[in-house]
Scaffold this motif. Structure first.
Motif, mmCIF file in Angstrom:
data_model
loop_
_atom_site.group_PDB
_atom_site.id
_atom_site.type_symbol
_atom_site.label_atom_id
_atom_site.label_comp_id
_atom_site.label_asym_id
_atom_site.label_seq_id
_atom_site.Cartn_x
_atom_site.Cartn_y
_atom_site.Cartn_z
ATOM 1 N N ALA A 279 77.725 60.638 -94.709
ATOM 2 C CA ALA A 279 78.107 61.446 -95.878
ATOM 3 C C ALA A 279 77.900 60.649 -97.168
ATOM 4 C CB ALA A 279 79.553 61.909 -95.751
ATOM 5 N N LEU A 280 78.256 59.382 -97.154
ATOM 6 C CA LEU A 280 78.057 58.547 -98.344
ATOM 7 C C LEU A 280 76.578 58.301 -98.628
ATOM 8 C CD1 LEU A 280 80.918 55.958 -97.814
ATOM 9 C CD2 LEU A 280 80.755 57.643 -99.682
ATOM 10 N N LEU A 281 75.747 58.354 -97.601
ATOM 11 C CA LEU A 281 74.326 58.029 -97.746
ATOM 12 C C LEU A 281 73.399 59.237 -97.762
ATOM 13 C CD1 LEU A 281 74.201 55.044 -95.217
ATOM 14 C CD2 LEU A 281 74.243 54.892 -97.722
ATOM 15 N N HIS A 282 73.926 60.444 -97.593
ATOM 16 C CA HIS A 282 73.041 61.587 -97.351
ATOM 17 C C HIS A 282 72.064 61.883 -98.482
ATOM 18 C CE1 HIS A 282 76.115 63.899 -99.575
ATOM 19 N NE2 HIS A 282 75.186 64.836 -99.704
ATOM 20 N N ASP A 283 72.349 61.461 -99.692
ATOM 21 C CA ASP A 283 71.438 61.722 -100.819
ATOM 22 C C ASP A 283 70.804 60.457 -101.398
ATOM 23 O OD1 ASP A 283 71.604 64.496 -100.756
ATOM 24 O OD2 ASP A 283 73.260 64.589 -102.181
ATOM 25 N N VAL A 284 70.774 59.349 -100.642
ATOM 26 C CA VAL A 284 70.213 58.108 -101.186
ATOM 27 C C VAL A 284 68.710 58.194 -101.444
ATOM 28 C CG1 VAL A 284 72.030 56.605 -100.263
ATOM 29 C CG2 VAL A 284 69.902 56.930 -98.952
ATOM 30 N N GLY A 285 68.069 59.201 -100.946
ATOM 31 C CA GLY A 285 66.652 59.406 -101.246
ATOM 32 C C GLY A 285 66.416 59.908 -102.654
ATOM 33 N N ARG A 286 67.490 60.199 -103.350
ATOM 34 C CA ARG A 286 67.434 60.640 -104.752
ATOM 35 C C ARG A 286 68.130 59.545 -105.561
ATOM 36 N NH1 ARG A 286 69.574 65.824 -104.184
ATOM 37 N NH2 ARG A 286 71.638 65.043 -104.658
ATOM 38 N N ARG A 287 67.338 58.607 -106.060
ATOM 39 C CA ARG A 287 67.896 57.450 -106.764
ATOM 40 C C ARG A 287 68.016 57.704 -108.259
ATOM 41 N NH1 ARG A 287 63.826 53.735 -103.474
ATOM 42 N NH2 ARG A 287 62.725 55.681 -103.706
ATOM 43 N N ALA A 288 68.857 56.908 -108.906
ATOM 44 C CA ALA A 288 69.047 57.032 -110.352
ATOM 45 C C ALA A 288 67.687 56.968 -111.050
ATOM 46 C CB ALA A 288 69.958 55.928 -110.869
ATOM 47 N N GLY A 289 67.440 57.890 -111.943
ATOM 48 C CA GLY A 289 66.182 57.947 -112.677
ATOM 49 C C GLY A 289 65.122 58.808 -112.029
ATOM 50 N N GLU B 175 72.082 56.650 -88.267
ATOM 51 C CA GLU B 175 72.401 57.196 -89.580
ATOM 52 C C GLU B 175 71.162 57.844 -90.201
ATOM 53 O OE1 GLU B 175 73.354 54.341 -88.338
ATOM 54 O OE2 GLU B 175 75.456 53.963 -88.859
ATOM 55 N N ALA B 176 70.029 57.164 -90.062
ATOM 56 C CA ALA B 176 68.778 57.696 -90.619
ATOM 57 C C ALA B 176 68.420 59.033 -89.989
ATOM 58 C CB ALA B 176 67.648 56.689 -90.417
ATOM 59 N N ALA B 177 68.591 59.141 -88.679
ATOM 60 C CA ALA B 177 68.258 60.387 -87.974
ATOM 61 C C ALA B 177 69.119 61.549 -88.461
ATOM 62 C CB ALA B 177 68.424 60.193 -86.473
ATOM 63 N N ILE B 178 70.383 61.290 -88.727
ATOM 64 C CA ILE B 178 71.272 62.352 -89.209
ATOM 65 C C ILE B 178 70.925 62.724 -90.652
ATOM 66 C CG2 ILE B 178 73.674 62.905 -89.801
ATOM 67 C CD1 ILE B 178 74.467 61.188 -87.313
ATOM 68 N N VAL B 179 70.741 61.737 -91.514
ATOM 69 C CA VAL B 179 70.395 62.008 -92.913
ATOM 70 C C VAL B 179 69.083 62.778 -92.999
ATOM 71 C CG1 VAL B 179 69.696 60.904 -95.091
ATOM 72 C CG2 VAL B 179 71.774 60.138 -93.894
ATOM 73 N N ALA B 180 68.119 62.425 -92.174
ATOM 74 C CA ALA B 180 66.811 63.095 -92.199
ATOM 75 C C ALA B 180 66.929 64.596 -91.961
ATOM 76 C CB ALA B 180 65.885 62.478 -91.150
ATOM 77 N N ARG B 181 67.942 65.010 -91.194
ATOM 78 C CA ARG B 181 68.053 66.415 -90.805
ATOM 79 C C ARG B 181 69.123 67.196 -91.571
ATOM 80 N NH1 ARG B 181 69.103 67.058 -85.032
ATOM 81 N NH2 ARG B 181 68.763 69.230 -85.583
ATOM 82 N N ALA C 63 65.836 63.887 -98.308
ATOM 83 C CA ALA C 63 66.407 63.571 -96.991
ATOM 84 C C ALA C 63 65.486 62.628 -96.215
ATOM 85 C CB ALA C 63 66.669 64.847 -96.197
ATOM 86 N N ALA C 64 64.191 62.908 -96.216
ATOM 87 C CA ALA C 64 63.232 62.047 -95.517
ATOM 88 C C ALA C 64 63.110 60.686 -96.206
ATOM 89 C CB ALA C 64 61.866 62.723 -95.437
ATOM 90 N N ILE C 65 63.118 60.695 -97.526
ATOM 91 C CA ILE C 65 63.042 59.439 -98.285
ATOM 92 C C ILE C 65 64.274 58.580 -97.973
ATOM 93 C CG2 ILE C 65 63.071 58.419 -100.601
ATOM 94 C CD1 ILE C 65 61.540 61.037 -101.506
ATOM 95 N N GLY C 66 65.440 59.187 -98.022
ATOM 96 C CA GLY C 66 66.673 58.470 -97.726
ATOM 97 C C GLY C 66 66.699 57.948 -96.301
ATOM 98 N N ALA C 67 66.256 58.773 -95.356
ATOM 99 C CA ALA C 67 66.219 58.346 -93.954
ATOM 100 C C ALA C 67 65.327 57.116 -93.793
ATOM 101 C CB ALA C 67 65.734 59.483 -93.067
ATOM 102 N N HIS C 68 64.213 57.114 -94.485
ATOM 103 C CA HIS C 68 63.304 55.959 -94.430
ATOM 104 C C HIS C 68 64.001 54.698 -94.954
ATOM 105 C CE1 HIS C 68 59.539 53.735 -94.619
ATOM 106 N NE2 HIS C 68 59.881 53.378 -95.849
ATOM 107 N N LEU C 69 64.712 54.819 -96.072
ATOM 108 C CA LEU C 69 65.417 53.667 -96.645
ATOM 109 C C LEU C 69 66.514 53.162 -95.703
ATOM 110 C CD1 LEU C 69 65.797 55.020 -100.302
ATOM 111 C CD2 LEU C 69 64.294 53.153 -99.548
ATOM 112 N N ILE C 70 67.234 54.090 -95.097
ATOM 113 C CA ILE C 70 68.316 53.731 -94.175
ATOM 114 C C ILE C 70 67.748 53.094 -92.913
ATOM 115 C CG2 ILE C 70 70.179 54.679 -92.752
ATOM 116 C CD1 ILE C 70 70.436 56.876 -95.028
#
Length: 175
Positions: free
Chosen positions: A75-85, A146-152, A131-138
């Motif tokens: 939940a804390l990481l689900h949008d990390v594929g959308r970074r500041a800027g 965690e990456a598999a869940i965020v990706a979906r 979601a895919a970008i964040g999963a890649h980073l995770i």
């Protein structure tokens, strides 16, 4: 739907992260994942914290048998594929524009998200692919589950979805 979007906008404009929120993040995210969280815009950090708190409440209110620590992390990481800027100044301008465009002209917006490199194309690409970008980073940080869940988390529900993914989707939709 319009009132929900107005509420989301108001939350984004007034978003803050308190000391208690910081303790919450540090309690649930290992030190090697925190840079991903803190790379998000302040409104996205606030949204992720609210989503995590809601997800934990939903899990505790049900007898779902979820791994609460995993649930809080995703939940804390689900949008990390959308970074500041990534979505323009403060993240709000691009987010509002993409949500409106995707609502009014979804086919055009999705096609444009793979387009010409303009700011709008970039915003749409992040909107549709965060979601895919964040999963890649995770995944690069070594957290495959965690990456598999965020990706979906924006995909349609399936019968074999993990309970953490189901609760993440519910909590995300409530926030």
């Amino acid at each position: 739907m319009i009132f929900w979007r107005i509420r989301q906008f108001a939350r984004a404009v007034t978003a803050s992260v308190t000391d208690d929120d910081m303790r919450f993040v540090c309690d649930y995210l290992p030190a090697d994942l925190r840079p991903l969280f803190f790379a998000m815009s302040l409104p996205d950090q606030h949204h992720a914290i609210m989503t995590a708190r809601t997800a934990l409440s939903l899990a505790r209110a049900s007898d779902s048998g979820v791994d609460e620590r995993l649930l809080a992390r995703v939940a804390l990481l689900h949008d990390v594929g959308r970074r500041a800027g990534d979505m323009g100044a403060g993240g709000i301008v691009g987010k509002v524009a993409t949500v409106l465009i995707a609502s009014v002209a979804p086919s055009w917006a999705r096609k444009r998200s793979e387009g010409d490199g303009s700011a709008m194309t970039h915003w749409l690409h992040i909107y549709y692919h965060h979601a895919a970008i964040g999963a890649h980073l995770i995944r690069d940080a070594g957290y495959e589950r965690e990456a598999a869940i965020v990706a979906r988390h924006h995909e349609l529900s399936r019968d074999d979805d993990e309970p953490e993914l189901k609760i993440l989707r519910m909590a995300d939709n409530l926030n």
